[in-house]
Motif scaffolding. Structure first.
Motif, PDB file in Angstrom:
ATOM      1  N   ASP A 143       0.612  -1.141  -0.048  1.00 60.96           N
ATOM      2  CA  ASP A 143       0.186   0.022  -0.113  1.00 60.96           C
ATOM      3  C   ASP A 143       0.923   1.346  -0.088  1.00 60.96           C
ATOM      4  OD1 ASP A 143       1.005  -0.102   2.501  1.00 60.96           O
ATOM      5  OD2 ASP A 143      -1.054  -0.010   3.798  1.00 60.96           O
ATOM      6  N   SER A 144       2.425   1.154  -0.247  1.00 60.59           N
ATOM      7  CA  SER A 144       3.129   2.024  -0.344  1.00 60.59           C
ATOM      8  C   SER A 144       2.805   3.398  -1.397  1.00 60.59           C
ATOM      9  CB  SER A 144       4.326   1.841  -0.379  1.00 60.59           C
ATOM     10  OG  SER A 144       5.364   2.957  -0.633  1.00 60.59           O
ATOM     11  N   PRO A 145       2.642   4.666  -1.265  1.00 58.20           N
ATOM     12  CA  PRO A 145       2.371   5.284  -2.387  1.00 58.20           C
ATOM     13  C   PRO A 145       3.663   5.329  -3.482  1.00 58.20           C
ATOM     14  CG  PRO A 145       3.016   6.580  -0.384  1.00 58.20           C
ATOM     15  CD  PRO A 145       3.024   5.236  -0.036  1.00 58.20           C
ATOM     16  N   LYS A 182       5.793   5.020  -6.298  1.00 57.05           N
ATOM     17  CA  LYS A 182       5.629   4.530  -7.594  1.00 57.05           C
ATOM     18  C   LYS A 182       7.049   4.090  -8.555  1.00 57.05           C
ATOM     19  CE  LYS A 182       1.372   4.723  -7.193  1.00 57.05           C
ATOM     20  NZ  LYS A 182       0.559   3.236  -6.634  1.00 57.05           N
ATOM     21  N   ASP A 209      11.068   8.026  -5.998  1.00 57.72           N
ATOM     22  CA  ASP A 209      10.182   8.566  -4.942  1.00 57.72           C
ATOM     23  C   ASP A 209      10.570   8.110  -3.556  1.00 57.72           C
ATOM     24  OD1 ASP A 209       8.242   9.482  -6.927  1.00 57.72           O
ATOM     25  OD2 ASP A 209       7.185   7.474  -7.026  1.00 57.72           O
TER      26      ASP A 209
END
Length: 297
Positions: free
Chosen positions: A105-107, A109, A113
């Protein structure tokens, strides 16, 4: 006497390496109390060295040659000569992948980042060089193990970890962000040792026979007798590295009015169970299957 200093990887590769050497013709006896296994070759002296350190000792000339993973060569940025890869589908010699991983669920990409984030790994030096190459400052910390748990538990933002199938990564609800490189065991040598004639010949002999032993891992030899009338039909059924060996039987060219031939070939072991009943149906007799230690050339 001329003696080659050879490193045997201690740890997960040890048993498979010793067995591979046995098939190649060298019997290495490992003792729990010694880091110097005995070997049935007066021209070799073996030392047990962890794979993570092997390239360093080969590079500085302490060892003339050794076996380690490509990953640890890259980690140490070692200047060694790679003689050959040792790759086979069995677990010990199966290629592995080093991957950059983040929580599912890490933002995050892209690797960029992760700027300013914390990354855990065994490959500290390689990981630092990777992020420097993409101009992304990160904090890289050494992981003593259970690296997936650190990412899954939120202790770090990402990990660089080794995997074969990715199943452990998925089971911990992690996501592969990028595959970094593939690794496999390799025979490596000291560059100066390769300039010495007898050392080069010994190292190349070891590499050739180890590769021959790996090539034989999933193969067997098969031989049989076949009547002339069925000879071509049987030959057409038999897979072979090049072509099967066919020869007339000695002093029995005409046995009960039938001309007989012997056929011998090397075939993949999984094929045998399906092949033998078909061979019998075509008139083959005296079928013998036998194991192989090496296939060279």
């Amino acid at each position: 006497m001329e003696v080659l200093q050879l490193g045997i990887p201690k740890g997960s590769l040890q048993d498979a390496t010793v067995e591979l050497f046995r098939k190649a013709g060298w019997k290495i006896a490992v003792s729990e109390r010694s880091y110097f296994p005995s070997v049935n070759d007066e021209g070799l002296r073996c030392s047990l060295i962890r794979a993570q350190e092997m390239a360093r000792y080969v590079e500085d000339g302490t060892l003339d040659a050794g076996i380690t993973g490509r990953d640890w060569i890259l980690e140490n940025d070692s200047k060694v000569t790679t003689i050959c890869d040792l790759v086979y589908s069995k677990a010990s010699f199966r290629p592995t992948r080093w991957v950059l991983v983040v929580p599912e669920d890490s933002p995050v990409k892209t690797p960029e980042d992760l700027r300013g984030k914390r990354v855990a790994t065994e490959l500290v030096n390689y990981t630092k060089r990777f992020f420097a190459s993409i101009n992304t400052p990160v904090e890289v910390e050494f992981s003593w193990g259970a690296t997936e748990a650190k990412a899954a538990g939120g202790l770090v933002d990402a990990i660089v970890e080794v995997t074969e199938t990715g199943s452990t990564i998925r089971a911990n609800r992690l996501r592969i962000l990028r595959e970094l490189f593939e690794s496999n065991p390799q025979v490596i040598a000291n560059s100066e040792a390769m300039k010495v004639g007898w050392k080069r010949a010994k190292i190349e002999q070891i590499a050739m026979l180890l590769q021959g032993a790996l090539a034989a891992e999933d193969k067997v030899g098969i031989k049989m007798n076949v009547p002339k009338e069925q000879l071509q039909a049987v030959i057409d059924m038999i897979p072979s590295l090049t072509a099967p060996t066919v020869s007339p039987l000695f002093q029995t060219g005409q046995l009960k009015g039938v001309e007989w031939y012997a056929i011998e070939s090397v075939i993949p072991e999984p094929v045998v169970r399906e092949l033998i009943p078909r061979l019998i149906a075509q008139g083959a007799v005296g079928i013998i299957e036998y194991p192989l230690n090496k296939i060279v050339g």
